[in-house]
Design an enzyme around this catalytic site. Structure first.
Site, PDB file in Angstrom:
ATOM      1  N   LYS A  40       0.854  -1.195   0.000  1.00  0.00           N
ATOM      2  CA  LYS A  40       0.000   0.000   0.000  1.00  0.00           C
ATOM      3  C   LYS A  40       0.889   1.243   0.000  1.00  0.00           C
ATOM      4  CE  LYS A  40      -2.371   1.662   3.699  1.00  0.00           C
ATOM      5  NZ  LYS A  40      -2.104   3.116   3.727  1.00  0.00           N
ATOM      6  N   ASP A  67      -3.118   4.222  -2.300  1.00  0.00           N
ATOM      7  CA  ASP A  67      -4.042   4.739  -1.273  1.00  0.00           C
ATOM      8  C   ASP A  67      -3.973   6.262  -1.261  1.00  0.00           C
ATOM      9  OD1 ASP A  67      -5.622   5.093   0.990  1.00  0.00           O
ATOM     10  OD2 ASP A  67      -4.038   4.514   2.389  1.00  0.00           O
ATOM     11  N   LYS A  69      -6.857   8.169  -1.854  1.00  0.00           N
ATOM     12  CA  LYS A  69      -8.202   8.647  -1.445  1.00  0.00           C
ATOM     13  C   LYS A  69      -8.630   9.864  -2.265  1.00  0.00           C
ATOM     14  CE  LYS A  69      -7.664   7.048   3.354  1.00  0.00           C
ATOM     15  NZ  LYS A  69      -6.222   6.705   3.367  1.00  0.00           N
ATOM     16  N   ASP A  72     -12.609  14.874  -5.487  1.00  0.00           N
ATOM     17  CA  ASP A  72     -12.589  16.133  -6.242  1.00  0.00           C
ATOM     18  C   ASP A  72     -13.791  16.113  -7.174  1.00  0.00           C
ATOM     19  OD1 ASP A  72     -11.628  18.524  -7.601  1.00  0.00           O
ATOM     20  OD2 ASP A  72      -9.615  17.969  -6.915  1.00  0.00           O
ATOM     21  N   THR A 131     -11.793   6.775  10.085  1.00  0.00           N
ATOM     22  CA  THR A 131     -11.944   6.297  11.470  1.00  0.00           C
ATOM     23  C   THR A 131     -11.471   7.330  12.482  1.00  0.00           C
ATOM     24  OG1 THR A 131      -9.882   5.128  11.120  1.00  0.00           O
ATOM     25  CG2 THR A 131     -11.894   3.823  11.043  1.00  0.00           C
ATOM     26  N   ARG A 223       2.764  -1.320  11.058  1.00  0.00           N
ATOM     27  CA  ARG A 223       3.724  -1.393  12.165  1.00  0.00           C
ATOM     28  C   ARG A 223       3.931  -2.785  12.758  1.00  0.00           C
ATOM     29  NH1 ARG A 223       1.113   3.805  14.779  1.00  0.00           N
ATOM     30  NH2 ARG A 223      -0.557   2.915  13.521  1.00  0.00           N
TER      31      ARG A 223
HETATM   32  O1  C5P Z   1       0.850   0.561  11.119  1.00  0.00           O
HETATM   33  P1  C5P Z   1      -0.588   0.172  10.944  1.00  0.00           P
HETATM   34  O2  C5P Z   1      -0.812  -1.315  10.833  1.00  0.00           O
HETATM   35  O3  C5P Z   1      -1.507   0.838  11.933  1.00  0.00           O
HETATM   36  O4  C5P Z   1      -0.934   0.771   9.503  1.00  0.00           O
HETATM   37  C1  C5P Z   1      -2.212   0.744   8.967  1.00  0.00           C
HETATM   38  C2  C5P Z   1      -2.259   1.483   7.687  1.00  0.00           C
HETATM   39  O5  C5P Z   1      -3.617   1.627   7.289  1.00  0.00           O
HETATM   40  C3  C5P Z   1      -1.686   2.896   7.730  1.00  0.00           C
HETATM   41  O6  C5P Z   1      -1.135   3.184   6.438  1.00  0.00           O
HETATM   42  C4  C5P Z   1      -2.890   3.747   8.002  1.00  0.00           C
HETATM   43  O7  C5P Z   1      -2.767   5.048   7.506  1.00  0.00           O
HETATM   44  C5  C5P Z   1      -3.971   2.987   7.231  1.00  0.00           C
HETATM   45  N1  C5P Z   1      -5.328   3.188   7.719  1.00  0.00           N
HETATM   46  C6  C5P Z   1      -5.707   2.950   9.034  1.00  0.00           C
HETATM   47  N2  C5P Z   1      -6.992   3.130   9.433  1.00  0.00           N
HETATM   48  C7  C5P Z   1      -7.895   3.569   8.563  1.00  0.00           C
HETATM   49  C8  C5P Z   1      -7.553   3.797   7.239  1.00  0.00           C
HETATM   50  C9  C5P Z   1      -6.240   3.598   6.850  1.00  0.00           C
HETATM   51  O8  C5P Z   1      -4.888   2.530   9.834  1.00  0.00           O
HETATM   52  N3  C5P Z   1      -9.132   3.709   8.963  1.00  0.00           N
END
Ligand code: C5P
Length: 252
Positions: A40, A67, A69, A72, A131, A223
């Protein structure tokens, strides 16, 4: 894009390539290419380094979820969608709040461009409600619906407008599965291991197995892989959980 139902469980694992720069991103891609289904690429990395990161992933025969998003006027997002097809991305997303015409025009333009290029049209996902927003934030913006109702409303609208699926938080998977067709693609971030006490800034999490069992098609993980002592072992562990989640889904 190939049919996910017959594929290896790791194809459902999307790695959030939230790297600071090109070299760091490339080293993660080279390290994880055989262990995750998709990378992603988000606003931060894409704005910093541009399309060459997508080209690098595609050059490794891996798949890309762009990603960005998009949100426009319909013509602008449709042209951006065509550009995404030009980069051969496998998945990209738009804000459902851009409206059904924006989604429809983008889906149509992407399909035409993919046909011209002789490639499969990317999966086009709708982002419903970020979220980071709660009921109070929605009221402040001027939305009258509560979060869960608005998620469902926007997902249904996006589906009618031709979107292939939605990005859904762990708490929204069940409602989307209950009210949208089976082939509506659900991609879920906010994944944390049940055994992992640290949940950083993710508040409402599910494990990979729980999200897949609940009906997610793909999970996005950053992460928990990036910060693992052994990232490849973390990918293997998550893939096993995905397989278990699929098995649990078949039993119900
Ligand atoms: O590090 P982590 O597992 O939290 O990363 C989740 C990824 O998904 C990040 O790139 C974050 O920006 C994205 N994301 C999220 N929650 C959302 C939409 C996207 O964590 N509701």
């Amino acid at each position: 894009m190939k049919n996910i139902s017959n594929s290896h469980p790791s194809d459902r694992l999307i790695f959030a390539l939230d790297a600071g720069g090109y070299e760091e991103a490339v080293s993660w891609i080279d390290r994880l290419a055989g262990s995750v289904g998709m990378f992603k690429v988000g606003k931060e990395l894409f704005t910093a380094v541009g399309p060459k990161i997508v080209e690098h992933i595609k050059g490794r025969n891996s798949r890309v979820f762009l990603d960005l998003k998009f949100h426009d006027i319909p013509n602008t997002v449709a042209r951006a969608g065509e550009a995404a097809v030009g980069l051969s991305v496998d998945m990209f997303n738009v804000h459902a709040a851009g409206g059904s015409r924006m989604i429809r025009d983008t889906v149509d333009a992407a399909a035409v461009r993919a046909k011209q290029r002789g490639i499969a049209c990317p999966v086009i996902l709708a982002v419903t409600v970020l979220t980071s927003l709660n009921d109070g934030d929605l009221a402040e913006i001027g939305f009258e619906k509560r979060t869960g109702d608005l998620v469902l409303h926007l997902a249904k609208m996006a589906h009618r407008a031709g979107a292939s699926g939605a990005v859904a938080s762990p708490q929204d998977i069940a409602a989307l599965r209950a009210h949208l067709p089976e082939d509506f693609v659900i991609v879920t971030p906010g994944i944390r291991s049940a055994a992992q006490p640290v949940k950083d800034d993710q508040k409402r999490t599910l494990s990979a197995g729980e999200a897949i069992a609940a009906g997610a098609d793909y999970i996005v993980v950053g992460r928990p892989i990036r910060q693992a002592r052994d990232p490849l072992a973390a990918c293997r562990q998550i893939t096993e959980e995905i397989a278990a989640g699929l098995a649990a889904r078949r039993r119900t």
